[in-house]
Design a protein around this motif. Structure first.
Motif, PDB file in Angstrom:
ATOM      1  N   ASN A 143     102.847  24.019 -49.851  1.00 46.23           N
ATOM      2  CA  ASN A 143     102.448  22.518 -50.164  1.00 46.23           C
ATOM      3  C   ASN A 143     103.280  21.496 -49.686  1.00 46.23           C
ATOM      4  O   ASN A 143     102.703  20.289 -49.444  1.00 46.23           O
ATOM      5  N   TYR A 144     104.506  21.880 -49.652  1.00 47.38           N
ATOM      6  CA  TYR A 144     105.472  20.818 -49.330  1.00 47.38           C
ATOM      7  C   TYR A 144     106.442  21.079 -48.120  1.00 47.38           C
ATOM      8  O   TYR A 144     107.357  20.062 -48.072  1.00 47.38           O
ATOM      9  N   LYS A 145     106.577  22.211 -47.325  1.00 47.08           N
ATOM     10  CA  LYS A 145     107.354  22.098 -46.534  1.00 47.08           C
ATOM     11  C   LYS A 145     106.484  22.310 -45.117  1.00 47.08           C
ATOM     12  O   LYS A 145     105.462  22.941 -45.082  1.00 47.08           O
ATOM     13  N   SER A 146     107.167  21.960 -43.878  1.00 47.37           N
ATOM     14  CA  SER A 146     106.647  22.095 -42.753  1.00 47.37           C
ATOM     15  C   SER A 146     106.178  23.443 -42.253  1.00 47.37           C
ATOM     16  O   SER A 146     105.238  23.585 -41.679  1.00 47.37           O
ATOM     17  N   ILE A 147     107.138  24.352 -42.991  1.00 54.58           N
ATOM     18  CA  ILE A 147     106.712  26.045 -42.385  1.00 54.58           C
ATOM     19  C   ILE A 147     105.193  25.957 -42.943  1.00 54.58           C
ATOM     20  O   ILE A 147     104.503  27.038 -42.342  1.00 54.58           O
ATOM     21  N   GLY A 148     105.076  25.751 -44.081  1.00 51.70           N
ATOM     22  CA  GLY A 148     103.806  25.921 -44.782  1.00 51.70           C
ATOM     23  C   GLY A 148     102.690  25.168 -44.174  1.00 51.70           C
ATOM     24  O   GLY A 148     101.587  26.002 -43.964  1.00 51.70           O
ATOM     25  N   ARG A 149     102.804  24.171 -43.416  1.00 57.81           N
ATOM     26  CA  ARG A 149     101.763  23.548 -42.683  1.00 57.81           C
ATOM     27  C   ARG A 149     101.632  24.371 -41.388  1.00 57.81           C
ATOM     28  O   ARG A 149     100.488  24.217 -40.824  1.00 57.81           O
ATOM     29  N   SER A 150     102.637  24.596 -40.910  1.00 54.79           N
ATOM     30  CA  SER A 150     102.588  25.540 -39.518  1.00 54.79           C
ATOM     31  C   SER A 150     101.690  26.739 -39.969  1.00 54.79           C
ATOM     32  O   SER A 150     101.029  27.252 -38.756  1.00 54.79           O
ATOM     33  N   ASN A 157      93.917  27.105 -35.912  1.00 57.35           N
ATOM     34  CA  ASN A 157      93.750  27.178 -34.498  1.00 57.35           C
ATOM     35  C   ASN A 157      94.903  27.386 -33.874  1.00 57.35           C
ATOM     36  O   ASN A 157      95.842  26.517 -33.671  1.00 57.35           O
ATOM     37  N   PRO A 158      95.038  28.994 -33.502  1.00 55.14           N
ATOM     38  CA  PRO A 158      96.378  29.127 -32.766  1.00 55.14           C
ATOM     39  C   PRO A 158      96.625  28.554 -31.377  1.00 55.14           C
ATOM     40  O   PRO A 158      97.774  28.167 -31.353  1.00 55.14           O
ATOM     41  N   GLN A 159      95.743  28.288 -30.742  1.00 58.49           N
ATOM     42  CA  GLN A 159      96.100  27.540 -29.339  1.00 58.49           C
ATOM     43  C   GLN A 159      96.418  26.278 -29.639  1.00 58.49           C
ATOM     44  O   GLN A 159      97.439  25.783 -29.051  1.00 58.49           O
ATOM     45  N   SER A 160      95.702  25.314 -30.421  1.00 61.31           N
ATOM     46  CA  SER A 160      96.088  23.984 -30.658  1.00 61.31           C
ATOM     47  C   SER A 160      97.335  23.958 -31.140  1.00 61.31           C
ATOM     48  O   SER A 160      98.149  23.212 -30.997  1.00 61.31           O
ATOM     49  N   SER A 161      97.746  24.870 -32.164  1.00 59.04           N
ATOM     50  CA  SER A 161      99.261  24.840 -32.914  1.00 59.04           C
ATOM     51  C   SER A 161     100.300  24.949 -31.864  1.00 59.04           C
ATOM     52  O   SER A 161     101.271  24.383 -32.148  1.00 59.04           O
ATOM     53  N   ASP A 167     106.146  26.922 -33.086  1.00 53.47           N
ATOM     54  CA  ASP A 167     106.473  28.251 -32.451  1.00 53.47           C
ATOM     55  C   ASP A 167     105.537  29.274 -33.228  1.00 53.47           C
ATOM     56  O   ASP A 167     105.886  29.654 -34.066  1.00 53.47           O
ATOM     57  N   LYS A 168     104.362  29.656 -32.702  1.00 56.46           N
ATOM     58  CA  LYS A 168     103.500  30.491 -32.957  1.00 56.46           C
ATOM     59  C   LYS A 168     103.990  31.789 -33.226  1.00 56.46           C
ATOM     60  O   LYS A 168     104.012  32.561 -34.308  1.00 56.46           O
ATOM     61  N   THR A 169     104.931  32.307 -32.318  1.00 55.41           N
ATOM     62  CA  THR A 169     105.438  33.667 -32.463  1.00 55.41           C
ATOM     63  C   THR A 169     106.639  33.634 -33.616  1.00 55.41           C
ATOM     64  O   THR A 169     106.623  34.697 -34.451  1.00 55.41           O
ATOM     65  N   LYS A 170     107.247  32.491 -33.873  1.00 53.98           N
ATOM     66  CA  LYS A 170     108.049  32.582 -35.042  1.00 53.98           C
ATOM     67  C   LYS A 170     107.238  32.495 -36.161  1.00 53.98           C
ATOM     68  O   LYS A 170     107.740  33.354 -37.328  1.00 53.98           O
ATOM     69  N   VAL A 171     106.156  31.842 -36.306  1.00 67.91           N
ATOM     70  CA  VAL A 171     105.474  31.867 -37.793  1.00 67.91           C
ATOM     71  C   VAL A 171     104.973  33.066 -37.959  1.00 67.91           C
ATOM     72  O   VAL A 171     104.975  33.500 -38.927  1.00 67.91           O
ATOM     73  N   LEU A 172     104.289  33.794 -36.813  1.00 64.75           N
ATOM     74  CA  LEU A 172     103.874  35.146 -37.061  1.00 64.75           C
ATOM     75  C   LEU A 172     104.740  35.908 -37.429  1.00 64.75           C
ATOM     76  O   LEU A 172     104.824  36.784 -38.495  1.00 64.75           O
ATOM     77  N   GLY A 217      89.541  33.307 -52.488  1.00 64.55           N
ATOM     78  CA  GLY A 217      89.307  32.084 -51.616  1.00 64.55           C
ATOM     79  C   GLY A 217      90.002  31.777 -50.344  1.00 64.55           C
ATOM     80  O   GLY A 217      89.422  30.820 -49.732  1.00 64.55           O
ATOM     81  N   VAL A 218      90.613  32.887 -49.943  1.00 60.45           N
ATOM     82  CA  VAL A 218      91.356  32.884 -48.753  1.00 60.45           C
ATOM     83  C   VAL A 218      90.561  33.094 -47.424  1.00 60.45           C
ATOM     84  O   VAL A 218      90.114  34.578 -47.543  1.00 60.45           O
ATOM     85  N   LYS A 219      90.484  32.517 -46.695  1.00 59.35           N
ATOM     86  CA  LYS A 219      89.410  32.973 -45.468  1.00 59.35           C
ATOM     87  C   LYS A 219      90.120  33.869 -44.694  1.00 59.35           C
ATOM     88  O   LYS A 219      91.173  33.902 -44.368  1.00 59.35           O
ATOM     89  N   THR A 220      89.470  35.089 -44.258  1.00 54.95           N
ATOM     90  CA  THR A 220      89.906  36.320 -43.616  1.00 54.95           C
ATOM     91  C   THR A 220      90.483  35.936 -42.155  1.00 54.95           C
ATOM     92  O   THR A 220      91.049  36.825 -41.592  1.00 54.95           O
ATOM     93  N   THR A 221      89.743  34.859 -41.763  1.00 56.90           N
ATOM     94  CA  THR A 221      90.131  34.254 -40.481  1.00 56.90           C
ATOM     95  C   THR A 221      91.124  33.488 -40.161  1.00 56.90           C
ATOM     96  O   THR A 221      91.713  33.158 -39.208  1.00 56.90           O
ATOM     97  N   GLY A 222      91.596  33.174 -41.671  1.00 58.04           N
ATOM     98  CA  GLY A 222      93.122  32.089 -41.582  1.00 58.04           C
ATOM     99  C   GLY A 222      92.813  30.965 -41.617  1.00 58.04           C
ATOM    100  O   GLY A 222      91.679  30.190 -41.434  1.00 58.04           O
ATOM    101  N   GLY A 223      93.989  29.955 -42.151  1.00 63.11           N
ATOM    102  CA  GLY A 223      93.850  28.768 -41.934  1.00 63.11           C
ATOM    103  C   GLY A 223      93.232  27.799 -43.100  1.00 63.11           C
ATOM    104  O   GLY A 223      93.384  26.639 -43.357  1.00 63.11           O
ATOM    105  N   SER A 224      92.782  28.851 -44.301  1.00 63.63           N
ATOM    106  CA  SER A 224      92.583  28.003 -45.400  1.00 63.63           C
ATOM    107  C   SER A 224      92.512  28.976 -46.597  1.00 63.63           C
ATOM    108  O   SER A 224      92.335  30.296 -46.662  1.00 63.63           O
ATOM    109  N   GLY A 225      92.800  28.338 -47.690  1.00 62.15           N
ATOM    110  CA  GLY A 225      93.101  29.155 -48.872  1.00 62.15           C
ATOM    111  C   GLY A 225      94.206  28.685 -49.650  1.00 62.15           C
ATOM    112  O   GLY A 225      95.150  27.875 -49.315  1.00 62.15           O
TER     113      GLY A 225
END
Length: 258
Positions: A143-150, A157-161, A167-172, A217-225
């Motif tokens: 909720n409060y760190k940039s890595i959380g938002r990443s 949206n992996p492509q837009s990120s 850095d998608k590879t780093k996040v994954l 309530g976390v979406k299995t497709t990611g991005g929400s929860g």
């Protein structure tokens, strides 16, 4: 009920981090069993080993397992369900290999190791406190760190990120590492609480963790929860299991009802 939910809560939070990116980690139960077995065997054979090192060892071993998943998914671009299904069987196989199918029983464990999860602080079992600390830490990160938002951005949206500089590879890699670390920590807590390490420990635990995340309530497709929803999902599953035990439902029916 909180005590019963604590270990699942820690594993489910790690699973949530992975699912938020649109992935999945099927190896958490096997990671837990492998880490718990290795650490228990170390304390069985080295009674003079300081107990304070047990959680650290669990984090290191679990982190190595998580990093392996992260390398497969982030660097090797292997589909998450394939990568973690493979490591699930690898880790479980390693449990049987190193233990030769034998258990580490309560009388073989130092008393201090068993007390890791059995003491109370101001009347509150310390296992609940461990779970609460993990919850607060990841609530803050998400909720409060940039890595959380990443993490949310990569899942949404992996492509837009990538276009906005994430850095998608780093996040994954990071989310699988976190999942491994929390599973490893849980392996130590699991064997300490139940005062035994067995080859078949936590079989199916990954499904309970995933269920709690999805129910929360976390979406299995990611991005929400939200992490609070995951905690409620864990409590709901724990309540169902406890209720079935109180009703004296046959274990053959209990799994199906879950």
């Amino acid at each position: 009920m909180l005590l019963d939910a604590s270990i699942l809560n820690i594993v489910a939070i790690g699973e949530m981090m992975v699912i938020l990116t649109g992935g999945i980690d099927l190896s958490v139960g096997s990671n837990l069993a492998l880490t718990g077995m290795i650490v228990s065997m170390l304390y069985r054979d080295l009674h003079n080993l300081p107990v304070i090192l047990a959680p650290i060892l669990g984090i290191i071993i679990g982190g190595i397992c998580g990093a392996l998943n992260g390398l497969f998914v982030a660097k090797g671009r292997v589909i998450p369900i394939i990568a973690t299904l493979s490591t699930m069987y690898i880790f479980r196989g390693l449990v049987y290999i190193i233990s030769q199918g034998k258990w580490v029983n309560a009388h073989e464990m130092p008393e201090g190791y068993k007390l890791l999860t059995r003491v109370e602080v101001f009347g509150i079992p310390i296992l609940i406190i461990y779970a609460f600390i993990v919850f607060l830490l990841f609530y803050y990160i998400l909720n409060y760190k940039s890595i959380g938002r990443s993490i949310y951005a990569v899942g949404n949206n992996p492509q837009s990120s990538v276009y906005i500089g994430i850095d998608k590879t780093k996040v994954l890699f990071l989310v699988y590492l976190i999942s491994g670390i929390l599973s490893g920590l849980s392996g130590v807590l699991y064997t300490s609480r139940f005062a035994s390490a067995e080859s078949s420990a936590a079989v199916g635990f990954e499904l309970s963790a995933i269920s709690a995340v999805v129910i929360g309530g976390v979406k299995t497709t990611g991005g929400s929860g939200k992490i609070g929803g995951v905690v409620l999902g864990v409590l709901l599953l724990t309540m169902i299991v406890n209720g079935l035990n109180i009703m004296r439902i046959s274990p053959f029916y209990k799994l199906a009802l879950q």
